[in-house]
Write a protein that holds these residues in place. Structure first.
Motif, PDB file in Angstrom:
ATOM      1  N   CYS A   1       0.851  -1.183   0.000  1.00  0.00           N
ATOM      2  CA  CYS A   1       0.000   0.000   0.000  1.00  0.00           C
ATOM      3  C   CYS A   1       0.893   1.240   0.000  1.00  0.00           C
ATOM      4  CB  CYS A   1      -0.911   0.016   1.222  1.00  0.00           C
ATOM      5  SG  CYS A   1      -1.867   1.530   1.431  1.00  0.00           S
ATOM      6  N   LYS A   2       0.649   2.124  -0.951  1.00  0.00           N
ATOM      7  CA  LYS A   2       1.348   3.401  -0.987  1.00  0.00           C
ATOM      8  C   LYS A   2       0.290   4.500  -0.892  1.00  0.00           C
ATOM      9  CE  LYS A   2       5.208   3.872  -2.753  1.00  0.00           C
ATOM     10  NZ  LYS A   2       6.583   4.145  -2.248  1.00  0.00           N
TER      11      LYS A   2
ATOM     12  N   ASP B   1       4.150   4.300  17.200  1.00  0.00           N
ATOM     13  CA  ASP B   1       4.932   3.135  16.803  1.00  0.00           C
ATOM     14  C   ASP B   1       4.612   2.786  15.350  1.00  0.00           C
ATOM     15  OD1 ASP B   1       5.658  -0.017  18.468  1.00  0.00           O
ATOM     16  OD2 ASP B   1       6.111   0.649  16.433  1.00  0.00           O
ATOM     17  N   PRO B   2       5.645   2.668  14.481  1.00  0.00           N
ATOM     18  CA  PRO B   2       5.355   2.425  13.064  1.00  0.00           C
ATOM     19  C   PRO B   2       4.828   1.016  12.772  1.00  0.00           C
ATOM     20  CG  PRO B   2       7.711   2.396  13.456  1.00  0.00           C
ATOM     21  CD  PRO B   2       7.075   2.864  14.728  1.00  0.00           C
ATOM     22  N   VAL B   3       5.040   0.084  13.664  1.00  0.00           N
ATOM     23  CA  VAL B   3       4.521  -1.272  13.457  1.00  0.00           C
ATOM     24  C   VAL B   3       3.287  -1.451  14.317  1.00  0.00           C
ATOM     25  CG1 VAL B   3       4.993  -3.738  13.626  1.00  0.00           C
ATOM     26  CG2 VAL B   3       6.823  -2.166  12.947  1.00  0.00           C
TER      27      VAL B   3
ATOM     28  N   SER C   1       5.814   3.589   6.892  1.00  0.00           N
ATOM     29  CA  SER C   1       7.078   4.211   6.529  1.00  0.00           C
ATOM     30  C   SER C   1       6.795   5.577   5.925  1.00  0.00           C
ATOM     31  CB  SER C   1       7.853   3.357   5.522  1.00  0.00           C
ATOM     32  OG  SER C   1       8.968   4.070   5.010  1.00  0.00           O
ATOM     33  N   LYS C   2       7.203   6.631   6.632  1.00  0.00           N
ATOM     34  CA  LYS C   2       6.982   7.974   6.118  1.00  0.00           C
ATOM     35  C   LYS C   2       7.883   8.234   4.914  1.00  0.00           C
ATOM     36  CE  LYS C   2       6.752  12.796   7.567  1.00  0.00           C
ATOM     37  NZ  LYS C   2       6.880  13.747   8.690  1.00  0.00           N
ATOM     38  N   SER C   3       9.115   7.744   4.958  1.00  0.00           N
ATOM     39  CA  SER C   3      10.054   8.005   3.865  1.00  0.00           C
ATOM     40  C   SER C   3       9.608   7.339   2.564  1.00  0.00           C
ATOM     41  CB  SER C   3      11.448   7.526   4.247  1.00  0.00           C
ATOM     42  OG  SER C   3      11.444   6.130   4.505  1.00  0.00           O
TER      43      SER C   3
END
Lengths: 115, 114
Positions: free
Chosen positions: A23-24, A54-56, A68-70
């Motif tokens: 997913c983007k 928390d990213p996960v 993932s922001k980047s």
């Protein structure tokens, strides 16, 4: 305007194998992200949701997703697929505080499970 | 347990006819939504509502009206149905509490316009 891209319309996986659905998102600001699942002839059910932190994030039935922001991504993973995971999976994004907290959905990824 | 119900579950209509799809929620949520689902498009927002008496246009409102007569009920109205409106329609309700938010979906209505 916000948008969501799910590049894989269909994924076939063997039972017991791992699964990753991509997913983007395209969004200006801080996104709030969701994965929903739709079993045959049913409505959508929430698998997991991401709010800044928390990213996960962990969801139901062994699913997890990583923000993932980047990479502007929010991929969904499961370590070992079960036949009952045969379904369509939707990624969605929301702008917090937007009028009505509207969701924008991707087109969905259909997951087929081989015995 | 959150509950959103829709009626009818299946509907066949004729071109030019009027169709009303109904949605009821027992979650006491302020926000309600109508989406349509088509292959290749995912779910697209038609109308939504902040509460009784309010309706707002979503991303694809043309050809549709909505009505929110009460907190629990939200209807989608096709005054002059066309074959292009053949689709599966989903209703949802949602509310925000602090930093938590999600939408709860009904089982869907399959509409065929002949």
């Amino acid at each position: 305007a916000q948008s969501v891209t799910q590049p894989d319309a269909r994924v076939t996986v063997s039972e017991g194998a791992s699964l990753q659905l991509r997913c983007k998102y395209s969004y200006f600001g801080t996104p709030y992200l969701f994965w929903y699942v739709q079993y045959p002839r049913q409505g959508l059910q929430l698998l997991l949701k991401y709010y800044p932190g928390d990213p996960v994030v962990q969801g139901v039935n062994g699913f997890e997703a990583e923000f993932s922001k980047s990479n502007s991504s929010f991929h969904l993973r499961k370590a070992s697929v079960h036949w009952s995971d045969w379904a369509v999976y939707f990624c969605a994004v929301s702008m917090w505080g937007s009028a009505g907290n509207k969701l924008t959905f991707g087109i969905g990824t259909r997951v087929l499970v081989r015995p | 347990e959150a509950a959103v119900t829709q009626s009818p579950r299946n509907k066949v209509a004729v071109t030019g006819g009027k169709v009303t799809l109904s949605c009821n929620q027992t979650n006491n949520h302020n926000n309600m939504y109508w989406y349509r689902q088509d292959t290749g498009h995912g779910l697209r927002l038609i109308h939504y509502s902040y509460g009784a008496g309010s309706t707002e246009k979503g991303d694809i409102p043309d050809g549709y009206k909505a009505s929110r007569p009460s907190q629990e009920n939200f209807s989608l109205i096709l005054e002059l149905a066309t074959p292009s409106q053949t689709s599966v329609y989903f209703c949802a309700s949602g509310e925000r509490w602090g930093s938590s938010y999600e939408q709860y979906f009904g089982p869907g209505t399959r509409l065929t316009v002949l």
